[in-house]
Design a protein around this motif. Structure first.
Motif, mmCIF file in Angstrom:
data_model
loop_
_atom_site.group_PDB
_atom_site.id
_atom_site.type_symbol
_atom_site.label_atom_id
_atom_site.label_comp_id
_atom_site.label_asym_id
_atom_site.label_seq_id
_atom_site.Cartn_x
_atom_site.Cartn_y
_atom_site.Cartn_z
ATOM 1 N N ALA A 4 -13.778 93.688 109.742
ATOM 2 C CA ALA A 4 -12.421 93.327 110.153
ATOM 3 C C ALA A 4 -12.407 92.692 111.544
ATOM 4 O O ALA A 4 -11.664 91.745 111.804
ATOM 5 N N ALA A 5 -13.238 93.204 112.458
ATOM 6 C CA ALA A 5 -13.288 92.649 113.819
ATOM 7 C C ALA A 5 -13.748 91.196 113.797
ATOM 8 O O ALA A 5 -13.234 90.367 114.547
ATOM 9 N N CYS A 42 -4.204 97.209 112.810
ATOM 10 C CA CYS A 42 -5.640 96.948 112.665
ATOM 11 C C CYS A 42 -6.483 97.936 113.459
ATOM 12 O O CYS A 42 -7.688 98.002 113.270
ATOM 13 N N GLY A 43 -5.835 98.638 114.365
ATOM 14 C CA GLY A 43 -6.491 99.712 115.105
ATOM 15 C C GLY A 43 -7.851 99.371 115.667
ATOM 16 O O GLY A 43 -7.998 98.408 116.412
ATOM 17 N N PRO A 44 -8.866 100.169 115.311
ATOM 18 C CA PRO A 44 -10.192 100.027 115.900
ATOM 19 C C PRO A 44 -10.830 98.641 115.714
ATOM 20 O O PRO A 44 -11.681 98.257 116.499
ATOM 21 N N GLU A 49 -11.823 93.253 121.372
ATOM 22 C CA GLU A 49 -11.017 92.246 122.081
ATOM 23 C C GLU A 49 -9.899 92.884 122.907
ATOM 24 O O GLU A 49 -9.012 92.191 123.400
ATOM 25 N N LEU A 50 -9.946 94.193 123.068
ATOM 26 C CA LEU A 50 -8.849 94.919 123.700
ATOM 27 C C LEU A 50 -8.532 94.423 125.110
ATOM 28 O O LEU A 50 -7.360 94.289 125.476
ATOM 29 N N TRP A 80 -2.967 101.109 124.930
ATOM 30 C CA TRP A 80 -3.291 102.267 125.752
ATOM 31 C C TRP A 80 -3.724 103.439 124.872
ATOM 32 O O TRP A 80 -4.723 104.091 125.133
ATOM 33 N N ASN A 81 -2.966 103.676 123.785
ATOM 34 C CA ASN A 81 -3.315 104.752 122.859
ATOM 35 C C ASN A 81 -4.656 104.485 122.167
ATOM 36 O O ASN A 81 -5.447 105.394 121.973
#
Length: 86
Positions: A4-5, A42-44, A49-50, A80-81
């Motif tokens: 997914a990333a 999409c979470g993790p 790219e955070l 942040w979470n």
């Protein structure tokens, strides 16, 4: 098979390169909505790219559009979470 990333990376890079620098309010609103959605759903997969996502959202916090500011604010909360899960 791509993860997914790997699938998100080209989309994010295009967002950072084109609409973020646009003078078009609607394009920046779309960017804010997409980034917020990517972070929430999409979470993790977005974690690599955070830093770039947080930087883009920080810039969007100063946008004249209230929709853009609201999405940027929520997106930073999701980031942040997500960053706190490490």
């Amino acid at each position: 098979a791509k993860g997914a990333a790997d699938l998100l990376r080209p989309t994010l890079h295009r967002i950072f390169r084109e609409p973020m620098s646009s003078g078009n309010v609607k394009q920046r609103e779309c960017v804010a909505v997409w980034l917020c959605s990517f972070l929430r759903y999409c979470g993790p997969a977005i974690t690599p790219e955070l830093d770039h996502v947080q930087q883009a959202l920080s810039i969007l916090l100063a946008d004249p559009s209230s929709l853009t500011r609201e999405c940027a604010s929520r997106g930073l909360l999701y980031a942040w979470n997500l960053g706190g899960e490490d």
